[in-house]
Design an enzyme around this catalytic site. Structure first.
Site, PDB file in Angstrom:
ATOM      1  N   TYR A 118       0.833  -1.212   0.000  1.00 37.10           N
ATOM      2  CA  TYR A 118       0.000   0.000   0.000  1.00 37.10           C
ATOM      3  C   TYR A 118       0.868   1.264   0.000  1.00 37.10           C
ATOM      4  O   TYR A 118       0.616   2.207  -0.755  1.00 37.10           O
ATOM      5  CB  TYR A 118      -0.902  -0.068   1.232  1.00 37.10           C
ATOM      6  CG  TYR A 118      -1.848   1.106   1.453  1.00 37.10           C
ATOM      7  CD1 TYR A 118      -2.848   1.423   0.523  1.00 37.10           C
ATOM      8  CD2 TYR A 118      -1.773   1.861   2.625  1.00 37.10           C
ATOM      9  CE1 TYR A 118      -3.727   2.480   0.766  1.00 37.10           C
ATOM     10  CE2 TYR A 118      -2.650   2.912   2.868  1.00 37.10           C
ATOM     11  CZ  TYR A 118      -3.626   3.223   1.934  1.00 37.10           C
ATOM     12  OH  TYR A 118      -4.492   4.255   2.181  1.00 37.10           O
ATOM     13  N   GLU A 182      11.691  -9.528  15.792  1.00 39.74           N
ATOM     14  CA  GLU A 182      10.544  -8.686  16.144  1.00 39.74           C
ATOM     15  C   GLU A 182      10.804  -7.817  17.367  1.00 39.74           C
ATOM     16  O   GLU A 182      10.138  -6.808  17.559  1.00 39.74           O
ATOM     17  CB  GLU A 182       9.302  -9.553  16.379  1.00 39.74           C
ATOM     18  CG  GLU A 182       8.932 -10.369  15.159  1.00 39.74           C
ATOM     19  CD  GLU A 182       7.628 -11.137  15.331  1.00 39.74           C
ATOM     20  OE1 GLU A 182       7.581 -12.032  16.197  1.00 39.74           O
ATOM     21  OE2 GLU A 182       6.671 -10.831  14.618  1.00 39.74           O
ATOM     22  N   GLU A 216       3.287  -5.967  16.841  1.00 42.22           N
ATOM     23  CA  GLU A 216       4.553  -6.638  17.139  1.00 42.22           C
ATOM     24  C   GLU A 216       4.774  -6.798  18.635  1.00 42.22           C
ATOM     25  O   GLU A 216       5.395  -7.770  19.068  1.00 42.22           O
ATOM     26  CB  GLU A 216       5.739  -5.896  16.510  1.00 42.22           C
ATOM     27  CG  GLU A 216       5.726  -5.839  14.981  1.00 42.22           C
ATOM     28  CD  GLU A 216       5.716  -7.198  14.295  1.00 42.22           C
ATOM     29  OE1 GLU A 216       6.040  -8.221  14.933  1.00 42.22           O
ATOM     30  OE2 GLU A 216       5.369  -7.244  13.098  1.00 42.22           O
TER      31      GLU A 216
HETATM   32 MN    MN Z   1       5.347  -9.934  13.872  1.00 47.97          MN
HETATM   33 FE    FE Z   2       4.963  -7.948  11.464  1.00 50.19          FE
END
Ligand code: MN
Ligand code: FE
Length: 335
Positions: A118, A182, A216
């Site tokens: 996007y 992450e 996250e």
């Molecule tokens: Mn993630």
């Molecule tokens: Fe992610």
């Protein structure tokens, strides 16, 4: 009949198709938290960003570069994370309530991947440039190579989680993706993009990153719970040596992320510089270590207390005024 209890790994009692009765109620809680956070990139208007991006003097060259590089890192890192869940973690975690969460997480990673499609589309970015940065930019490539490297032993199709060594390899994968990718490699980018947002620059992209950060932090919390449960159930896994190895990997990750920050921010902009980001990375690395029961190593103070406020998003923030659903704040004290 064995009186053995269900456990996460190698349990003959686990039927992946029977989710009730449930043992790991935390997995259910994280699932619900994910649902409560539901969003899609199209909810965020990019009109202001498109104008700003295309106007010749609205952003400096350094600011544009910082945005592009973060797009470059995240656009491919989201897919790398999704692939790890679907191809590796899901296979070995057979417990149904954890799998239910993994399905949710995989969907959220698809939403994140969609976000960068996007952004590329609306801003008219060159996909050939953005999607090759993980190969072309050394400090990005080094981060991706590092997680892939510490997790690659479980890529072998004959890999099982039987035995202490294999369980440690599997835990290394969980640490590589949940704690390092992450939990550390996303964070210099979060700081940079949210600093843009705080200065009302590229607010659409900034809000997208804010949504991603919120997701996250739940992924990271679930991953840490998974790791802690394995440590608890598999006695003898967390030896002093293994703890040291994990700590070393986390320290290496902090250094790689610092290198990346220096590349994105060769000189200070937006009230940020790579050295302050380095302090922040040390601060969050300590939090990640403590969260999985290991000792912290840095003792650095948080130079960006505003990051914690952003993670604890509340309805009264501007960001939510346009949202239909109310975000049910969790007790996540993640930074
Ligand atoms: Mn993630
Ligand atoms: Fe992610």
């Amino acid at each position: 009949m064995k009186k053995d209890i269900k456990k996460l790994l190698n349990s003959p009692q686990t039927d992946p198709n029977k989710i009730l009765p449930m043992k790991y109620t935390w997995a259910r809680e994280y699932y619900k938290k994910g649902v409560a956070n539901n969003w899609v990139p199209e909810e965020v208007s990019m009109q202001f960003d498109v104008e700003m991006w295309k106007s010749p003097n609205a952003l400096t060259k350094d600011e544009k570069r910082l945005i592009l590089w973060n797009m470059g890192f995240f656009s491919t890192a989201e897919s790398l994370t999704a692939n790890n869940i679907v191809l590796l973690i899901y296979k070995h975690i057979t417990n149904p309530e954890c799998r239910q969460y993994l399905l949710r997480q995989a969907y959220e990673e698809a939403v994140h991947t969609d976000t960068f499609i996007y952004c590329c589309d609306t801003l008219g970015l060159d996909p050939g440039e953005v999607y090759n940065m993980y190969l072309d930019i050394p400090s990005i490539k080094k981060k991706d190579d590092f997680v892939v490297d510490i997790t690659k032993s479980i890529l072998d199709p004959t890999f099982t989680t039987e035995g202490t060594d294999n369980i440690r390899k599997f835990v290394n994968d969980l640490i590589g993706f949940y704690v390092i990718m992450e939990g550390i490699f996303f964070y210099a980018g979060f700081v940079m993009m949210l600093s843009m947002l705080r200065q009302h620059k590229m607010v659409g992209v900034g809000e997208q990153f804010q949504f991603i950060l919120r997701d996250e932090s739940v992924h990271l919390a679930f991953g840490s719970e998974l790791i802690n449960t394995i440590f608890k159930e598999e006695k003898g896994i967390l030896t002093k040596d293994f703890a040291e190895k994990i700590t070393e990997n986390i320290k290496t990750a902090v250094d790689l992320e610092y290198e990346y920050a220096k590349d994105c921010l060769p000189k200070g902009i937006l009230g940020l510089n790579a050295d302050t980001i380095y302090e922040y990375l040390q601060y969050i690395a300590d939090r990640r270590l403590e969260r999985i029961g290991l000792e912290k190593v840095y003792g650095t103070k948080n130079p960006f207390p505003w990051m914690s406020e952003i993670i604890d998003l509340r309805k009264e923030k501007n960001f939510f005024e346009t949202r239909v659903n109310e975000y049910k704040t969790g007790a996540l004290s993640w930074d």
